[in-house]
Design an enzyme around this catalytic site. Structure first.
Site, PDB file in Angstrom:
ATOM      1  N   GLN A 138       0.571  -1.111   0.130  1.00 51.31           N
ATOM      2  CA  GLN A 138       0.401  -0.477   0.214  1.00 51.31           C
ATOM      3  C   GLN A 138       1.090   0.855  -0.111  1.00 51.31           C
ATOM      4  O   GLN A 138       0.550   2.238  -0.980  1.00 51.31           O
ATOM      5  CB  GLN A 138      -0.971  -0.207   1.404  1.00 51.31           C
ATOM      6  CG  GLN A 138      -2.080   1.471   1.164  1.00 51.31           C
ATOM      7  CD  GLN A 138      -2.786   0.768   0.311  1.00 51.31           C
ATOM      8  OE1 GLN A 138      -3.476   0.146  -0.240  1.00 51.31           O
ATOM      9  NE2 GLN A 138      -2.912   2.477  -0.775  1.00 51.31           N
ATOM     10  N   ARG A 291      -1.688   0.631  -7.144  1.00 52.51           N
ATOM     11  CA  ARG A 291      -1.751   0.038  -6.613  1.00 52.51           C
ATOM     12  C   ARG A 291      -1.582  -0.821  -7.512  1.00 52.51           C
ATOM     13  O   ARG A 291      -0.682  -1.712  -7.332  1.00 52.51           O
ATOM     14  CB  ARG A 291      -2.882  -0.710  -5.679  1.00 52.51           C
ATOM     15  CG  ARG A 291      -3.092  -0.598  -4.283  1.00 52.51           C
ATOM     16  CD  ARG A 291      -1.936  -0.671  -3.881  1.00 52.51           C
ATOM     17  NE  ARG A 291      -1.737  -1.337  -3.165  1.00 52.51           N
ATOM     18  CZ  ARG A 291      -2.851  -2.730  -2.938  1.00 52.51           C
ATOM     19  NH1 ARG A 291      -3.310  -2.358  -1.466  1.00 52.51           N
ATOM     20  NH2 ARG A 291      -2.280  -3.718  -2.215  1.00 52.51           N
TER      21      ARG A 291
HETATM   22  N1   CP Z   1      -6.381  -1.064   0.610  1.00 49.37           N
HETATM   23  C1   CP Z   1      -6.032  -2.541   0.531  1.00 49.37           C
HETATM   24  O1   CP Z   1      -5.186  -3.632   0.402  1.00 49.37           O
HETATM   25  O2   CP Z   1      -8.218  -2.951   0.123  1.00 49.37           O
HETATM   26  P1   CP Z   1      -7.878  -4.418  -0.067  1.00 49.37           P
HETATM   27  O3   CP Z   1      -8.013  -4.825   1.180  1.00 49.37           O
HETATM   28  O4   CP Z   1      -9.300  -4.344  -0.926  1.00 49.37           O
HETATM   29  O5   CP Z   1      -7.325  -5.679  -1.042  1.00 49.37           O
END
Ligand code: CP
Ligand code: NVA
Length: 305
Positions: A138, A291
């Site tokens: 992230q 991402r």
């Molecule tokens: N921010 C993130 O990791 O989202 P997810 O849980 O949807 O993968």
């Protein structure tokens, strides 16, 4: 017998050098431009990424899976509900077997120790796709997003408002690598782990008042009050974090050009007001898109060097 080369893992941001982190952000930007221009960029033809999920995901799954397709490779979604891992096959055995078949493995799990044990028995690079301790993928996207909007983050002030959780820990590591200062505002009892904070004590500090952390900030970040696996604490946490909402009053204390980020999923009316997350300073949709680009750059770094 010939000694096997140790694979390069990405379990924490600290597996990157500061220069590599900046290089990765740069490459993520190039990959984004290439994709948006509709140009092919199949640098990982014929490669396979296994994706093990012991927790839910929208962004991580879709970005890794789509990213591998765009790079000419393939991704396998492996939910622990459907594999032998979920039926108690040892993590070490799963790592030994999978890593003889695929080129890279991504894991989202609970205890960080599980990831470390898996990586120790894998012949191929292992990527941390979130543990209870860290969420380094992230941060690749968050930092790419900051650089795109405001340039280098070195010397800037970042405010973390909320839980001293996996995201907060990864912000602390990013502050070490990219040289920004981080003010963490969290209620008592929800501070980040000392082992993560201590080595960054020269640039990260904990304050109890969100207004103190937000004052003069260039970036304000928050996350859910109850992370995955803490659902039963939701009500207590809602009480304890009541004064830690990022709203317009708090944003008004930051620099006028401050950005707002959230890894998502978000709970409007809890950790962030709708006016902030849907407002002009919020870059959360760009952050989510990044991402894809940042992880493609990471896959190239791990698999092509
Ligand atoms: N921010 C993130 O990791 O989202 P997810 O849980 O949807 O993968
Ligand atoms: N801290 C959150 C992040 C979700 C992407 C969690 O671990 O659930």
């Amino acid at each position: 017998m010939k000694q096997r080369k140790m694979p390069r893992h990405f379990l924490s941001l600290l597996d990157l050098s500061p220069a590599e982190f900046r290089e990765l952000i740069q490459r993520a930007g190039e990959l984004k431009t290439t994709l948006h221009a509709g140009k092919p960029h199949a640098t990982l033809t014929g490669r396979t990424l296994a994706m093990i999920f012991e927790k839910s995901s929208t962004r991580t799954r879709v970005s890794f899976e789509t990213g591998m397709t765009q790079l000419g490779g393939h991704a396998l979604f492996l939910s622990s509900r459907d594999t032998q891992l979920g039926r108690g096959e040892p993590i070490e055995d799963s790592a030994r077997v999978l890593s003889r078949m695929v080129d890279c493995i991504m894991i989202r799990t609970f205890e960080h120790e599980t990831l470390v044990r898996f990586a120790a028995h894998s012949r191929v690079p292992v990527i941390n796709a979130l543990t209870d301790l860290l969420h380094p993928c992230q941060l690749l996207a968050d930092m790419q997003t900051y650089f795109e909007h405001r340039g280098d983050i070195a010397g800037k002030r970042v405010a973390w408002i909320g839980d001293g959780n996996n995201m907060c820990h990864s912000y602390i590591n990013a502050a070490r690598l990219l040289d920004f200062s981080l003010n963490i505002a969290c209620p008592r009892g929800y501070e980040p782990e000392n082992e993560v904070l201590q080595p960054a004590a020269d640039r990260c500090s904990i304050v109890s008042d969100p207004a103190t952390a937000a004052a003069g900030a260039d970036l304000i970040v928050t996350d859910v009050w109850a992370s995955m696996g803490q659902e039963q604490e939701q009500r207590k946490r809602a009480r304890d974090f009541g004064a830690y909402q990022v709203n317009e009053q708090l944003m008004a204390l930051a620099n006028p050009d401050a950005l707002f980020m959230h890894c998502l999923p978000a709970h409007r009316g809890e950790e962030v007001s709708a006016a902030v997350i849907d407002g002009e300073q919020s870059v959360v949709w760009e952050e989510a898109e990044n991402r894809l680009h940042a992880q493609k750059a990471l896959l190239e770094m791990l698999l092509l060097r």
